[in-house]
Design an enzyme around this catalytic site. Structure first.
Site, short mmCIF file in Angstrom:
data_model
loop_
_atom_site.label_atom_id
_atom_site.label_comp_id
_atom_site.label_asym_id
_atom_site.label_seq_id
_atom_site.Cartn_x
_atom_site.Cartn_y
_atom_site.Cartn_z
N ARG A 1 7.46 9.36 -4.91
CA ARG A 1 7.11 8.25 -4.05
C ARG A 1 6.14 7.33 -4.44
O ARG A 1 6.20 6.02 -4.68
CB ARG A 1 7.23 8.53 -2.73
CG ARG A 1 7.18 7.21 -1.66
CD ARG A 1 7.42 7.76 -0.18
NE ARG A 1 6.32 8.36 0.13
CZ ARG A 1 6.19 8.95 1.36
NH1 ARG A 1 7.42 8.74 2.26
NH2 ARG A 1 5.22 9.35 1.93
N LYS B 1 4.64 2.15 -0.25
CA LYS B 1 3.46 2.72 0.64
C LYS B 1 2.24 2.15 0.09
O LYS B 1 1.64 2.77 -0.75
CB LYS B 1 3.62 4.17 0.56
CG LYS B 1 2.62 4.95 1.72
CD LYS B 1 3.20 6.35 2.10
CE LYS B 1 2.29 7.02 2.96
NZ LYS B 1 2.06 6.40 4.16
N GLU C 1 11.10 1.61 12.60
CA GLU C 1 10.40 2.69 12.51
C GLU C 1 9.00 2.49 13.42
O GLU C 1 9.00 1.62 14.21
CB GLU C 1 9.69 3.20 10.99
CG GLU C 1 8.90 2.24 10.48
CD GLU C 1 8.50 2.58 8.96
OE1 GLU C 1 8.49 3.62 8.67
OE2 GLU C 1 8.15 1.52 8.36
#
Ligand SMILES: Cc1ncc(COP(=O)(O)O)c(C=O)c1O
Length: 293
Positions: free
Chosen positions: A51, A150, A183
């Site tokens: 990721r 991220k 989220e």
């Protein structure tokens, strides 16, 4: 005193310094990961690093190490700090540049790894659960700053956290600009409905990070014969579900007993949340990359 990995060297915490011209600091230009180790094993290390590399690819940032060298650097940092159960933060920034935005002027990325201890929520909260508030700030648009990256630019999340705290909640629920649930500020969200034996979570394209814990929980639930779907959810769906819980590397799995004043289910930890917590704990204790060989 912690030992920090900084650009190829393990140094004492007070020597771990980056330039005030680092674009990670000036612009939030960089990417990161938050990883856990349990019982001397790093949990889902490869998934986290994949990721990280995807986040870096999207912002056209070259991670200065290969995945396997970065894995080794993480293990080395854990060993230097004699840690078995730890929280690991891996950060790659654009590096030192000038005061302009141009990332091409940043010639060498900064890479550091912090390995430390963390307890996000106190143990009693895992018994009692969380009370959440929907926040007024909407999740970053997928077409603007995709939440799947991220990145070091967490101001969207920080604003939401401030608003959650202003509403006396420890966590906030983000909606996207269409009003669908995405989220929380640092965790993914799930709902469970007895009717249909279904576990639902918003799809990544609605504006969520593809959480590593989220993916684990979806797999564990399927193994337990629970139906799992990624589905656009509204606040109505949350209020009327039987169980709600959050997932994240730091928080693991924690149930939610109230949202915007509405009690969820019976207002206590549900059967399915408890089952998944147990299965997840077992997994973290048996799987992972060994730190000490
Ligand atoms: C915004 C956001 N959503 C979800 C998560 C949960 O992801 P993971 O389970 O990979 O830690 C995190 C934590 O990294 C996060 O920052």
């Amino acid at each position: 005193m912690l030992k920090i990995y900084l650009n190829g060297k393990i140094v004492p915490e007070e020597e771990a310094k980056v330039s005030v011209f680092d674009h990670g600091l000036l612009y939030g230009d960089g990417v990161f990961e938050g990883i856990r180790s349990y019982n001397g094993r790093v949990f889902k290390l490869n998934e986290h690093l994949c990721r990280l590399f995807k986040s870096a690819k999207v912002i056209m940032l070259k991670v200065p190490l290969s995945i396997s060298d970065l894995e080794e650097a993480i293990l080395k940092t854990l060993r230097a700090n004699k840690l078995h159960d730890a929280y690991i933060r891996v950060v790659v920034t654009r590096g030192k540049g000038d005061l302009g935005l141009d990332p091409l002027k940043c010639l060498s990325p900064t890479l550091f790894i912090i390995a430390s201890k963390i307890e996000l929520y106190p143990a009693e909260l895992y018994e009692k659960g969380l009370s959440l508030a929907t926040v007024p700030t909407r999740r970053n648009e997928v077409e603007a700053l995709n939440p799947a990256i991220k990145s070091l630019n967490y101001l969207n999340n920080i604003l939401a956290k401030i608003e959650a705290r202003n509403s006396n909640a420890l966590e906030g629920i983000f909606l996207n600009s269409q009003g669908y649930v995405t989220e929380c500020t640092g965790d993914n969200i799930f709902i469970y409905t007895e009717k249909g034996n279904l576990l639902l979570t918003p799809p990544v394209y609605s504006g969520a990070l593809e959480g590593i814990t989220r993916n684990c929980v979806m797999k564990l639930a399927k193994e337990e014969g629970i139906g799992v779907e990624e589905k656009l959810l509204t606040r109505y769906d949350l209020f009327c579900s039987d169980e709600v819980f959050l997932t994240g590397s730091a928080a693991e799995i924690i149930h939610v007993y109230k949202i915007d004043g509405r009690v969820i289910g019976e207002g206590k930890r549900g059967r399915v949340t408890e089952l998944l917590q147990k299965k997840f704990k077992e997994l973290t204790q048996r799987e992972g990359t060994q730190i000490y060989k």
